[in-house]
Design a protein around this motif. Structure first.
Motif, PDB file in Angstrom:
ATOM      1  N   UNK A 277       0.817  -1.216   0.000  1.00  0.00           N
ATOM      2  CA  UNK A 277       0.000   0.000   0.000  1.00  0.00           C
ATOM      3  C   UNK A 277       0.850   1.265   0.000  1.00  0.00           C
ATOM      4  N   UNK A 278       2.084   1.165   0.477  1.00  0.00           N
ATOM      5  CA  UNK A 278       2.977   2.330   0.524  1.00  0.00           C
ATOM      6  C   UNK A 278       3.940   2.368  -0.658  1.00  0.00           C
ATOM      7  N   UNK A 279       3.641   1.638  -1.714  1.00  0.00           N
ATOM      8  CA  UNK A 279       4.564   1.588  -2.855  1.00  0.00           C
ATOM      9  C   UNK A 279       4.765   2.965  -3.473  1.00  0.00           C
ATOM     10  N   UNK A 280       3.694   3.734  -3.608  1.00  0.00           N
ATOM     11  CA  UNK A 280       3.823   5.060  -4.227  1.00  0.00           C
ATOM     12  C   UNK A 280       4.687   5.974  -3.371  1.00  0.00           C
ATOM     13  N   UNK A 281       4.475   5.967  -2.056  1.00  0.00           N
ATOM     14  CA  UNK A 281       5.269   6.825  -1.172  1.00  0.00           C
ATOM     15  C   UNK A 281       6.742   6.440  -1.222  1.00  0.00           C
ATOM     16  N   UNK A 282       7.020   5.139  -1.204  1.00  0.00           N
ATOM     17  CA  UNK A 282       8.409   4.692  -1.285  1.00  0.00           C
ATOM     18  C   UNK A 282       9.008   5.072  -2.632  1.00  0.00           C
ATOM     19  N   UNK A 283       8.226   4.940  -3.699  1.00  0.00           N
ATOM     20  CA  UNK A 283       8.720   5.309  -5.023  1.00  0.00           C
ATOM     21  C   UNK A 283       9.045   6.782  -5.132  1.00  0.00           C
ATOM     22  N   UNK A 284       8.170   7.627  -4.589  1.00  0.00           N
ATOM     23  CA  UNK A 284       8.441   9.073  -4.616  1.00  0.00           C
ATOM     24  C   UNK A 284       9.716   9.396  -3.834  1.00  0.00           C
ATOM     25  N   UNK A 285       9.874   8.758  -2.676  1.00  0.00           N
ATOM     26  CA  UNK A 285      11.103   8.974  -1.917  1.00  0.00           C
ATOM     27  C   UNK A 285      12.324   8.575  -2.737  1.00  0.00           C
ATOM     28  N   UNK A 286      12.236   7.460  -3.443  1.00  0.00           N
ATOM     29  CA  UNK A 286      13.377   7.010  -4.251  1.00  0.00           C
ATOM     30  C   UNK A 286      13.710   8.007  -5.357  1.00  0.00           C
ATOM     31  N   UNK A 287      12.692   8.549  -6.000  1.00  0.00           N
ATOM     32  CA  UNK A 287      12.936   9.533  -7.061  1.00  0.00           C
ATOM     33  C   UNK A 287      13.557  10.804  -6.494  1.00  0.00           C
ATOM     34  N   UNK A 288      13.079  11.254  -5.338  1.00  0.00           N
ATOM     35  CA  UNK A 288      13.685  12.428  -4.709  1.00  0.00           C
ATOM     36  C   UNK A 288      15.119  12.138  -4.272  1.00  0.00           C
ATOM     37  N   UNK A 289      15.357  10.942  -3.744  1.00  0.00           N
ATOM     38  CA  UNK A 289      16.722  10.569  -3.355  1.00  0.00           C
ATOM     39  C   UNK A 289      17.636  10.504  -4.569  1.00  0.00           C
ATOM     40  N   UNK A 290      17.104  10.030  -5.704  1.00  0.00           N
ATOM     41  CA  UNK A 290      17.912   9.991  -6.930  1.00  0.00           C
ATOM     42  C   UNK A 290      18.315  11.396  -7.357  1.00  0.00           C
ATOM     43  N   UNK A 291      17.356  12.324  -7.313  1.00  0.00           N
ATOM     44  CA  UNK A 291      17.683  13.703  -7.675  1.00  0.00           C
ATOM     45  C   UNK A 291      18.718  14.286  -6.723  1.00  0.00           C
ATOM     46  N   UNK A 292      18.574  14.009  -5.423  1.00  0.00           N
ATOM     47  CA  UNK A 292      19.547  14.513  -4.456  1.00  0.00           C
ATOM     48  C   UNK A 292      20.929  13.927  -4.664  1.00  0.00           C
TER      49      UNK A 292
END
Length: 534
Positions: A277-292
């Motif tokens: 159920x938290x796949x989207x939240x984890x995915x968004x975090x990963x994309x933000x971490x990639x940008x950082x």
């Protein structure tokens, strides 16, 4: 003065005293220390006997036990100036005295609740660090902290109440990593990290199955479980950021591997605990971490002193981006997204001479080809039963593949050696040639349907023409990667003759296949000979 020097020179030199025998050294310093350690353990057993006898209330035994173990810890800090061996031995004695006491007072006598025991474990680790901080006495910290972490892991399972001890282990890990930021206790970090990883893995095994945890274990809310798993990653990620970004230090193999391990545990644990159920939240975090990570890699770590940090952060950025892409997008949208990212990364790599971005573009392009079904589609065109058709995602991925190779066709400017540029072009060329060859077979199938024997001959013709065309193009435009691929195409054609043509072909089809194959052997070396200049 001259007279005194002459007199001293005239005196016979005293014979140098022989070094003491190892047995004498042990008996003079080591044996009394070992004896004191065993006396300390005897005192611990005396306290245990008093507790069992009931002479004193159990709550009064607890401060006595803590004071007794703390006395040995203080003694370890004070003894370091005289003997490092004695300091280490007394610290070990303190850990050996306190660990079984806390274990029995928690499990057997129930004098301590899990929350109290977990707090005492952290407090003892903090006390050891405080006593050793000023003089950097690793001998005073190492064994007590390692013992406390091991006891916390054992009680996490045995008490059936894992939450306090999981928090204690995260606290000990945080203390250890904070100390490392001040250049202390480096050798202790892998031990604490391993125990913390095992603790989180135990939580995943116990609390994330479909049926929930075993009935004997105390319930932990999903939100708390997610926070524990994310907390492990946050501790080590914060430590890496402080050491590399703030303190401008290098990055160690332990920090790289532990951060990756903590992220994988957090990723798997959170998805399992929330049933995705938290796949989207984890995915968004990963994309933000990639940008950082990309921002840090290209903004702060471009100098020669931080080459390893640069590559580590860039690699983490690629990993985060792929993880986020698979979690945030549907398969069709994912292939389009990865194709666009591949184009952007490849363009940036070519435009500014960033070979790292160029290789990442190749990785994203290969991922887009895999997700969209392009790789499976082209494989079936070149080997096996041809597919009936392809969707828009396949054709979009094919267009991205050709576009990216067109962008790296010209030399990439920058200080990197030519070998890296050729390897980069080779990767994109391999994807493009593989796609073009498959599309040529698809175009032939549009003209007329072929039987197995004729189809095998058509595929051999396509591979042979591909090899010849690559050799000519490599010679004409001095592209060594095309010449390498020409010989690779011959090798693939050789395997294909053995696997397909000899099995499905007839006399006529085999005659044509062998003719095309032989002409490729004749023409490719001749056309590629002029390419030796590069």
């Amino acid at each position: 003065e001259r007279h005194e020097a002459a007199v001293l020179a005239s005196r016979p030199l005293a014979a140098a005293a022989p070094p003491p025998h190892p047995v004498e050294q042990l008996s003079a310093g080591g044996m009394p220390v070992i004896g004191r350690v065993f006396l300390g353990i005897a005192g611990a057993y005396l306290l245990r006997a008093v507790n069992e006898s009931g002479v004193l209330p159990q709550l009064e035994i607890v401060p006595l036990a803590l004071a007794y173990a703390g006395m040995w810890l203080v003694w370890a800090a004070r003894a370091y100036s005289r003997s490092a061996f004695a300091s280490t031995a007394y610290a070990v004695a303190a850990a050996i005295i306190l660990s079984p006491m806390l274990w029995e007072l928690t499990l057997r006598f129930k004098a301590l609740t899990p929350v109290m025991t977990a707090g005492l474990l952290v407090a003892f680790s903090v006390a050891a660090s405080a006593l050793a901080w000023k003089r950097r006495l690793i001998s005073v910290v190492w064994m007590p902290t390692a013992f406390m972490a091991a006891v916390a892991l054992g009680l996490l399972v045995q008490t059936r109440d894992p939450l306090p001890f999981a928090l204690a282990l995260l606290g000990i890990a945080g203390i250890t990593e904070a100390s490392a930021c001040w250049d202390r206790w480096f050798s202790l970090r892998p031990v604490v990290a391993l125990v913390a990883n095992i603790a989180v893995l135990v939580l995943i095994v116990l609390y994330t199955p479909e049926g929930g945890p075993p009935p004997v274990y105390k319930t932990i809310r999903v939100e708390v479980l997610v926070a524990l798993m994310a907390g492990l990653f946050m501790i080590y990620a914060a430590s890496v950021l402080v050491r590399t970004v703030v303190l401008r230090r290098g990055i160690w193999i332990f920090e790289i591997s532990q951060t990756v391990a903590a992220f994988v545990l957090a990723w798997v644990g959170i998805l399992r605990a929330t049933h995705h159920a938290a796949a989207l939240e984890v995915g968004i975090f990963c994309l933000l971490a990639a940008a950082g990570c990309y921002l840090l890699a290209f903004a702060l770590f471009q100098d020669a002193a931080h080459v390893r940090v640069y590559h580590v952060f860039a690699t983490w950025a690629a990993g985060f981006l792929l993880a986020g892409s698979f979690l945030c997008f549907t398969p069709d949208a994912r292939s389009l997204w990865l194709g666009l990212i591949a184009v952007i990364a490849t363009f940036a790599g070519v435009r500014w001479g960033r070979f790292t971005l160029g290789f990442h573009g190749a990785l994203y392009l290969a991922s887009a080809a895999f997700v969209s079904g392009l790789l499976a589609y082209t494989r079936r065109l070149l080997i096996g039963q041809p597919p009936p058709g392809a969707g828009w995602a396949v054709w979009t991925a094919a267009a991205f593949t050709l576009l990216c190779y067109a962008m790296v066709w010209r030399p990439v400017s920058g200080p990197a050696p030519p070998a890296r540029e050729r390897r980069l072009r080779l990767i994109f060329a391999a994807l493009a040639v593989y796609t073009i060859a498959a599309l040529a077979v698809a175009a032939a199938l549009l003209v007329a349907p072929f039987g197995p024997a004729t189809l095998a001959t058509v595929r051999t013709l396509v591979l042979s023409l591909t090899a010849v065309g690559l050799a000519w193009s490599g010679s004409r435009w001095l592209r060594s990667e095309l010449t390498w691929l020409a010989y690779s195409a011959i090798a693939v054609c050789t395997l294909k003759l053995l696997v397909e043509d000899l099995q499905a072909g007839n006399a006529v089809s085999l005659a044509f296949s062998l003719f095309f194959y032989g002409m490729a052997w004749v023409l490719v070396p001749r056309l590629a000979r002029a390419n030796k200049k590069e």
